[in-house]
Design an enzyme around this catalytic site. Sequence first.
Site, PDB file in Angstrom:
ATOM      1  N   LYS A  23     -26.260  -2.507  13.780  1.00 24.41           N
ATOM      2  CA  LYS A  23     -27.336  -2.535  12.778  1.00 24.41           C
ATOM      3  C   LYS A  23     -27.158  -1.402  11.761  1.00 24.41           C
ATOM      4  O   LYS A  23     -27.188  -1.636  10.553  1.00 24.41           O
ATOM      5  CB  LYS A  23     -28.692  -2.391  13.482  1.00 24.41           C
ATOM      6  CG  LYS A  23     -29.848  -2.056  12.552  1.00 24.41           C
ATOM      7  CD  LYS A  23     -31.175  -1.920  13.292  1.00 24.41           C
ATOM      8  CE  LYS A  23     -31.481  -0.567  13.858  1.00 24.41           C
ATOM      9  NZ  LYS A  23     -31.988   0.437  12.902  1.00 24.41           N
ATOM     10  N   ASN A  24     -27.001  -0.183  12.274  1.00 22.60           N
ATOM     11  CA  ASN A  24     -27.005   0.967  11.373  1.00 22.60           C
ATOM     12  C   ASN A  24     -25.721   1.112  10.563  1.00 22.60           C
ATOM     13  O   ASN A  24     -25.615   1.986   9.711  1.00 22.60           O
ATOM     14  CB  ASN A  24     -27.313   2.257  12.146  1.00 22.60           C
ATOM     15  CG  ASN A  24     -28.764   2.282  12.594  1.00 22.60           C
ATOM     16  OD1 ASN A  24     -29.583   1.509  12.093  1.00 22.60           O
ATOM     17  ND2 ASN A  24     -29.085   3.159  13.534  1.00 22.60           N
ATOM     18  N   CYS A 119     -42.332   8.178   9.365  1.00 23.26           N
ATOM     19  CA  CYS A 119     -42.441   6.932  10.106  1.00 23.26           C
ATOM     20  C   CYS A 119     -42.867   7.247  11.518  1.00 23.26           C
ATOM     21  O   CYS A 119     -43.149   8.391  11.856  1.00 23.26           O
ATOM     22  CB  CYS A 119     -41.150   6.139  10.053  1.00 23.26           C
ATOM     23  SG  CYS A 119     -39.920   6.717  11.188  1.00 23.26           S
ATOM     24  N   ARG A 124     -39.051  12.659   8.731  1.00 20.85           N
ATOM     25  CA  ARG A 124     -37.870  12.051   8.099  1.00 20.85           C
ATOM     26  C   ARG A 124     -37.807  12.347   6.596  1.00 20.85           C
ATOM     27  O   ARG A 124     -37.974  11.466   5.754  1.00 20.85           O
ATOM     28  CB  ARG A 124     -37.816  10.549   8.404  1.00 20.85           C
ATOM     29  CG  ARG A 124     -37.839  10.305   9.899  1.00 20.85           C
ATOM     30  CD  ARG A 124     -37.589   8.888  10.276  1.00 20.85           C
ATOM     31  NE  ARG A 124     -36.185   8.497  10.175  1.00 20.85           N
ATOM     32  CZ  ARG A 124     -35.737   7.310  10.562  1.00 20.85           C
ATOM     33  NH1 ARG A 124     -36.546   6.427  11.049  1.00 20.85           N
ATOM     34  NH2 ARG A 124     -34.471   7.021  10.425  1.00 20.85           N
ATOM     35  N   ASP A 310     -31.037   7.984  19.558  1.00 25.02           N
ATOM     36  CA  ASP A 310     -31.430   6.582  19.741  1.00 25.02           C
ATOM     37  C   ASP A 310     -31.330   6.134  21.206  1.00 25.02           C
ATOM     38  O   ASP A 310     -31.872   5.099  21.575  1.00 25.02           O
ATOM     39  CB  ASP A 310     -30.565   5.654  18.868  1.00 25.02           C
ATOM     40  CG  ASP A 310     -30.781   5.921  17.389  1.00 25.02           C
ATOM     41  OD1 ASP A 310     -31.795   6.541  17.042  1.00 25.02           O
ATOM     42  OD2 ASP A 310     -29.922   5.514  16.583  1.00 25.02           O
ATOM     43  N   ARG A 402     -36.144  -5.779  15.308  1.00 26.32           N
ATOM     44  CA  ARG A 402     -35.413  -5.079  14.246  1.00 26.32           C
ATOM     45  C   ARG A 402     -34.016  -4.672  14.702  1.00 26.32           C
ATOM     46  O   ARG A 402     -33.112  -4.540  13.871  1.00 26.32           O
ATOM     47  CB  ARG A 402     -36.186  -3.828  13.819  1.00 26.32           C
ATOM     48  CG  ARG A 402     -37.512  -4.137  13.192  1.00 26.32           C
ATOM     49  CD  ARG A 402     -38.139  -2.886  12.684  1.00 26.32           C
ATOM     50  NE  ARG A 402     -37.199  -2.195  11.810  1.00 26.32           N
ATOM     51  CZ  ARG A 402     -37.424  -1.016  11.265  1.00 26.32           C
ATOM     52  NH1 ARG A 402     -38.543  -0.377  11.496  1.00 26.32           N
ATOM     53  NH2 ARG A 402     -36.534  -0.458  10.474  1.00 26.32           N
TER      54      ARG A 402
HETATM   55  N1  EPU Z   1     -33.514  15.181   7.564  1.00 23.41           N
HETATM   56  C1  EPU Z   1     -34.033  16.104   6.714  1.00 23.41           C
HETATM   57  N2  EPU Z   1     -33.799  15.964   5.366  1.00 23.41           N
HETATM   58  C2  EPU Z   1     -33.041  14.934   4.888  1.00 23.41           C
HETATM   59  C3  EPU Z   1     -32.499  13.999   5.768  1.00 23.41           C
HETATM   60  C4  EPU Z   1     -32.742  14.144   7.125  1.00 23.41           C
HETATM   61  O1  EPU Z   1     -34.722  17.043   7.120  1.00 23.41           O
HETATM   62  O2  EPU Z   1     -32.863  14.862   3.660  1.00 23.41           O
HETATM   63  C5  EPU Z   1     -33.795  15.279   9.009  1.00 23.41           C
HETATM   64  C6  EPU Z   1     -34.662  14.087   9.444  1.00 23.41           C
HETATM   65  O3  EPU Z   1     -36.030  14.334   9.228  1.00 23.41           O
HETATM   66  C7  EPU Z   1     -34.312  13.954  10.917  1.00 23.41           C
HETATM   67  C8  EPU Z   1     -32.854  14.437  10.981  1.00 23.41           C
HETATM   68  O4  EPU Z   1     -32.612  15.151   9.756  1.00 23.41           O
HETATM   69  O5  EPU Z   1     -35.130  14.803  11.678  1.00 23.41           O
HETATM   70  C9  EPU Z   1     -31.811  13.361  11.150  1.00 23.41           C
HETATM   71  O6  EPU Z   1     -31.947  12.420  10.123  1.00 23.41           O
HETATM   72  P1  EPU Z   1     -30.732  11.529   9.602  1.00 23.41           P
HETATM   73  O7  EPU Z   1     -30.733  11.570   8.126  1.00 23.41           O
HETATM   74  O8  EPU Z   1     -29.470  11.921  10.325  1.00 23.41           O
HETATM   75  O9  EPU Z   1     -31.155  10.097  10.142  1.00 23.41           O
HETATM   76  P2  EPU Z   1     -31.332   8.747   9.299  1.00 23.41           P
HETATM   77  O10 EPU Z   1     -30.174   8.510   8.427  1.00 23.41           O
HETATM   78  O11 EPU Z   1     -32.688   8.726   8.697  1.00 23.41           O
HETATM   79  C10 EPU Z   1     -30.083   7.273  11.056  1.00 23.41           C
HETATM   80  C11 EPU Z   1     -30.403   6.045  11.856  1.00 23.41           C
HETATM   81  C12 EPU Z   1     -31.405   6.381  12.954  1.00 23.41           C
HETATM   82  C13 EPU Z   1     -30.799   7.472  13.832  1.00 23.41           C
HETATM   83  C14 EPU Z   1     -30.398   8.689  12.985  1.00 23.41           C
HETATM   84  C15 EPU Z   1     -29.708   9.776  13.774  1.00 23.41           C
HETATM   85  C16 EPU Z   1     -30.188   4.272  10.251  1.00 23.41           C
HETATM   86  C17 EPU Z   1     -30.843   3.193   9.471  1.00 23.41           C
HETATM   87  N3  EPU Z   1     -30.978   5.022  10.994  1.00 23.41           N
HETATM   88  O12 EPU Z   1     -31.309   7.694  10.484  1.00 23.41           O
HETATM   89  O13 EPU Z   1     -31.561   5.202  13.717  1.00 23.41           O
HETATM   90  O14 EPU Z   1     -31.748   7.867  14.797  1.00 23.41           O
HETATM   91  O15 EPU Z   1     -29.515   8.266  11.920  1.00 23.41           O
HETATM   92  O16 EPU Z   1     -28.594   9.273  14.409  1.00 23.41           O
HETATM   93  O17 EPU Z   1     -28.975   4.428  10.204  1.00 23.41           O
HETATM   94  C18 EPU Z   1     -32.694   3.644  15.064  1.00 23.41           C
HETATM   95  O18 EPU Z   1     -31.730   2.873  14.929  1.00 23.41           O
HETATM   96  O19 EPU Z   1     -33.612   3.439  15.912  1.00 23.41           O
HETATM   97  C19 EPU Z   1     -32.779   4.845  14.237  1.00 23.41           C
HETATM   98  C20 EPU Z   1     -33.918   5.512  14.051  1.00 23.41           C
END
Ligand code: EPU
Length: 440
Positions: A23-24, A119, A124, A310, A402
């Site tokens: 998915k991701n 969320c 996030r 995850d 999802r």
């Molecule tokens: N963060 C910040 N500032 C930013 C971006 C991130 O503080 O500008 C913080 C976030 O608040 C969070 C942490 O950094 O606490 C990690 O966030 P990251 O950006 O790495 O995660 P993401 O891209 O929002 C993806 C996956 C998540 C998975 C995370 C970590 C997708 C669509 N989502 O999220 O997947 O948990 O990476 O591996 O790719 C899931 O599939 O259930 C899911 C939540």
Amino acid sequence: MNEKIIIEGGKKLRGEVTIGGAKNAVLKLMAAALLLDDICEIHNVPALADVKTMLEVINKLGVKSEYNENEKFIKIDATNITSCTASYEYVSKMRASFITLGALLGRCNEAKVALPGGCAIGERRIDFHIKGLESLGAKVKIEGGYVVATATKLVGSEITLDRPSVGATENIMLAAVLAEGSTIINNAAQEPEIIDLANFLNAIGADVSGAGSSEIIINGVSQKDLHPAVYTTIPDRIEAGTYMAAIVASRGKAVIKNVFPNHLSAVISKLTELGANVSIIDPFSLEVSCPARPKAVNIVTQPYPGFPTDMQSPLMAVLSTAKGISIINESIYENRFRQIAELRRMGADVQQEGSHAIVKGVRSLTGVQLKASDLRAGASLVIAGLCANGTSEIEGLIHLDRGYENIIEKFTMLGADIKRVKIKDTNINNVKNNKRKQKV
Ligand code: EPU
């Protein structure tokens, strides 16, 4: 009509299960396709609600797409982008659509994407995304709940992320593909989904190297260098890990097919530590078994290659019946313990102290009525239900749909007693209202 899952727990899972596409990864490839003024084809696409939402998002931007759910591929023709706005309607439904920001900015030099906000699992933030795009020369402002990014031209630069954010790494990669000169992302996320995105970008003619390490280099190319491609996405390591956890929790033995075992090293190592046997059968399948009660283990969630956040909730379900006390430290999200309250209703002994959960393993759980609050918490409840005594009923399937394709069919193939049924509307007021509506 709403639906729920009903599980009669206590069956040992046996047989084999085939894992779908990630998915991701696939959601980001679909956004990346916006960079190409031509057609591309993505294969191994999982049948998930999020994939359909992402299709709606890109279709709204002018893309023509064809989704063959049986054959698991999507054709995306982004020759004509007619809008650069991803509206709140979609971004609020699925945060991953925020990744269109980098792709639209790269392709059109402008993008307007709804702010995703927090969320169910945490705040996030998106500050790293914005800083990264600004350092490529974009002007970024927040206006009316939208991130509005514009650039006369994007120019490569060196960006160091405060932490290896998956989404920020991806948005910057996408914006940098067509920028002038080279971009270096330091402290980049190293997840397999990042490598998949880089491989897809290179397949359509981009020049990305270093993905999978902490330094990614994107040498800008011009639009005419990009070309059509057919690309197959990677297997979903979290779906695979979830089935592995369920097999262990049920004390069963089964084969997981269509998986890249090296993407699951941290999960395999934890499962082995708690007493499971994991053997790699070939480069795409592994066998998991757990003949005895698992032992308690400690977990700290970390960016890849550490233990994935995850998998934290699914593993908590396993540890809730392990022998001894496990400490789980959730270091990525502020609010990813929402399964605890539900697991406690099943008899689990779990206490949350800030970012830590203390899991005192009990001998068995009892099936009760449950509600999933988010995707991975939902997976945790399914695992708990599968190994509990008696019947569990799980609502909130919108979350599970999802991220887990054909979850009922896959667990049934493994010998679980699990079904999905419609929830009857027993609310007397709703019945009266419906009758009144029928009269009008
Ligand atoms: N963060 C910040 N500032 C930013 C971006 C991130 O503080 O500008 C913080 C976030 O608040 C969070 C942490 O950094 O606490 C990690 O966030 P990251 O950006 O790495 O995660 P993401 O891209 O929002 C993806 C996956 C998540 C998975 C995370 C970590 C997708 C669509 N989502 O999220 O997947 O948990 O990476 O591996 O790719 C899931 O599939 O259930 C899911 C939540």
